[in-house]
Design a protein around this motif. Sequence first.
Motif, short mmCIF file in Angstrom:
data_model
loop_
_atom_site.label_atom_id
_atom_site.label_comp_id
_atom_site.label_asym_id
_atom_site.label_seq_id
_atom_site.Cartn_x
_atom_site.Cartn_y
_atom_site.Cartn_z
N ASN A 114 -54.92 20.25 33.00
CA ASN A 114 -56.10 19.69 33.78
C ASN A 114 -57.48 20.27 33.58
O ASN A 114 -58.29 19.43 33.04
N THR A 125 -58.33 19.27 29.82
CA THR A 125 -59.05 18.01 29.75
C THR A 125 -59.97 17.79 30.10
O THR A 125 -60.95 17.06 29.51
N ASP A 126 -60.82 18.37 31.38
CA ASP A 126 -61.58 17.96 32.04
C ASP A 126 -62.89 18.56 31.01
O ASP A 126 -63.97 17.87 30.79
N THR A 144 -63.06 16.55 27.80
CA THR A 144 -63.43 14.95 28.02
C THR A 144 -65.25 15.15 28.08
O THR A 144 -65.90 14.08 27.67
N LEU A 149 -60.88 11.11 23.02
CA LEU A 149 -61.13 10.62 24.27
C LEU A 149 -59.95 9.81 25.08
O LEU A 149 -59.12 10.31 26.12
N ARG A 150 -59.57 8.98 24.15
CA ARG A 150 -58.34 8.16 24.58
C ARG A 150 -56.95 8.90 24.63
O ARG A 150 -56.02 9.07 25.40
N SER A 187 -56.65 11.55 27.48
CA SER A 187 -56.40 11.00 28.68
C SER A 187 -54.90 10.60 28.63
O SER A 187 -54.13 10.74 29.78
N GLU A 188 -54.31 10.17 27.72
CA GLU A 188 -52.78 9.92 27.51
C GLU A 188 -52.02 11.27 27.53
O GLU A 188 -51.01 11.26 28.32
N GLU A 204 -53.06 13.88 29.18
CA GLU A 204 -52.88 14.20 30.51
C GLU A 204 -51.84 13.56 31.62
O GLU A 204 -51.36 14.08 32.31
N GLU A 205 -51.70 12.31 31.36
CA GLU A 205 -50.84 11.61 31.96
C GLU A 205 -49.53 11.99 31.67
O GLU A 205 -48.61 12.14 32.72
N HIS A 216 -46.87 6.71 26.85
CA HIS A 216 -47.93 7.48 26.62
C HIS A 216 -48.11 7.86 25.17
O HIS A 216 -49.14 8.20 24.61
#
Length: 563
Positions: free
Chosen positions: A404, A407-408, A411, A434-435, A438-439, A441-442, A550
């Motif tokens: 997390n 990712t922050d 991003t 960026l995309r 996000s994937e 992180e999911e 994902h």
Amino acid sequence: MHDTLMLLLQVLGALGIFIFGMKLMSESILKFAGERLRAIMSSMTTNRFAGILTGLFITSLVQSSSATTVMVVSFVHAQLLTLTQSIGVIMGANLGTTITAWIVSAGFKFSLASVAIPIIGIGVVLSFLKGNKLRHFGNFLTGFGLLFLGLGELKASVPDVKNNVEMLEWVTQLSSYGFFSLIIFILMGTALTVIVQSSSAAMAITLTMASLGWLNFEQSAAIILGENIGTTITAFLASLPANVAAKRAARAHFMFNIIGVTWMLFLIVPFSKLVLWVYDIVSSAAPGFILKDNALTTQLALFHTMFNLFNIALLVAFIPHIAKLVTRMVADKEGDSQSATFRYLRSFSVGTGELNFKEATQALQQLGNLTGKMFKSFIEIYDHPEKDMSPQVKEIDSLEKKANALTDELTEYLIRCTSDEVSEDTRKRAYSYLRVASELEEIGDCCHRMTNRAVRRYKKGRLVTQTAEREVVQFGNLVARFIDLYSSKLSTDVSASDMELTIDFEKAINEKRKELRKRSVNRMIESPENVKPELLYVDIVNTFERIANHARNVMQGLPKQLD
């Protein structure tokens, strides 16, 4: 008072044109060849001499030692360069930045300001044409023209001492303290570079004042030495949020320059005589190359180049010793030797996005590796319900927090990159990343949620049949292979065959999910008392399929290979 204010504003305006032109030139080259420069930086540093040539080549192209040293700090932080390699690159960058003095000197000698407007006109026309290469070349020409236009305006704005003798009195007073006068002028050069945040601009000011009679050779040379110290502030600021290795690289830059200035302090008189002797030889051998009417600026450019050459020759053998010295000066901190996140990403400064984008790729790769490790740890936990897997559960919690945080930071960096002066290819890659981030992180969140369900399953003994449990583990191994596929592609471009394999994986995983859900429903019909364990089982199977979705999005979001 009014005349003084107008004079100051004219000088600042001329300096602004010069700095903007230099910046536009640098950014245009980075957009045109940023990827190649990053490749050169990471591959052509096998030894100290290769590092020196790399730093010289890149800085000569980019025309900014600050940009090169910031890139060095970034690469050391990302462990793409060792400390010893970085010192060699920094030495080469110091030599490469001397090109600026020759450019400025040439501007004074050949009056390139007179052709600046036509060059700008050609550059502006090219910058509106189709094709990235033409636009970048047009911007380069525009920056080149602005640089000499600003240089010409700077020379015109600074008053000529011949007509303003009284304005030279303060310089004369500063020169009356003997050896301490040298230190004063060195401090002036340091302060000037720190204030304008550009050694190139500081050099332009120094040579302008020298050409107009404000400064003599010794005074100008001392100021140039101070500018060599002042330029280290950029790497120092870039290293503040970085790890210990990057701080050491910045400290090595400072040590190299301060050692050079120190020995030059005591040898400046004989060294100046050597420079003037070399100048006389060159001017005699090639009188057309050097114009006598503006000899001082050429002599100072020669001094700057020879000083850096001698300093490199003197210290190149001591690079390992400098590395050991800065290692002692900047001690290791607990937990900082292998940072879990790329804190340097947050030290983003405008204009460095192109150079530091390699670290974004490194961060994306690390994020992908974290998701793979989390998923495989979950499979291990799920496959051993009879054991206490608390250490593995805690590890997944820790990995999820790291993912997390990374990712922050990634991003934030990528968003800034999309608005920075980067090439179109880099901007598109930033949007893709960026995309993908996000994937990823999911996927990490899915792994964390499944782990919590597996813990609940373990504590309450909600187990299904052994055959069904083995099927989940086998299903998980199939998903793990899909994760390994995207992890192997995060640092490269995706091919058409990779996308075909992606479709095959997704289809196989979707069919397997349907099969296992159908079997679970049949077991619930046969044994209604096992509904809760079966619901937990189905939830994990469904989550596997979501992870596969994902993973497909990751592969679709990554840059594609050109046919």
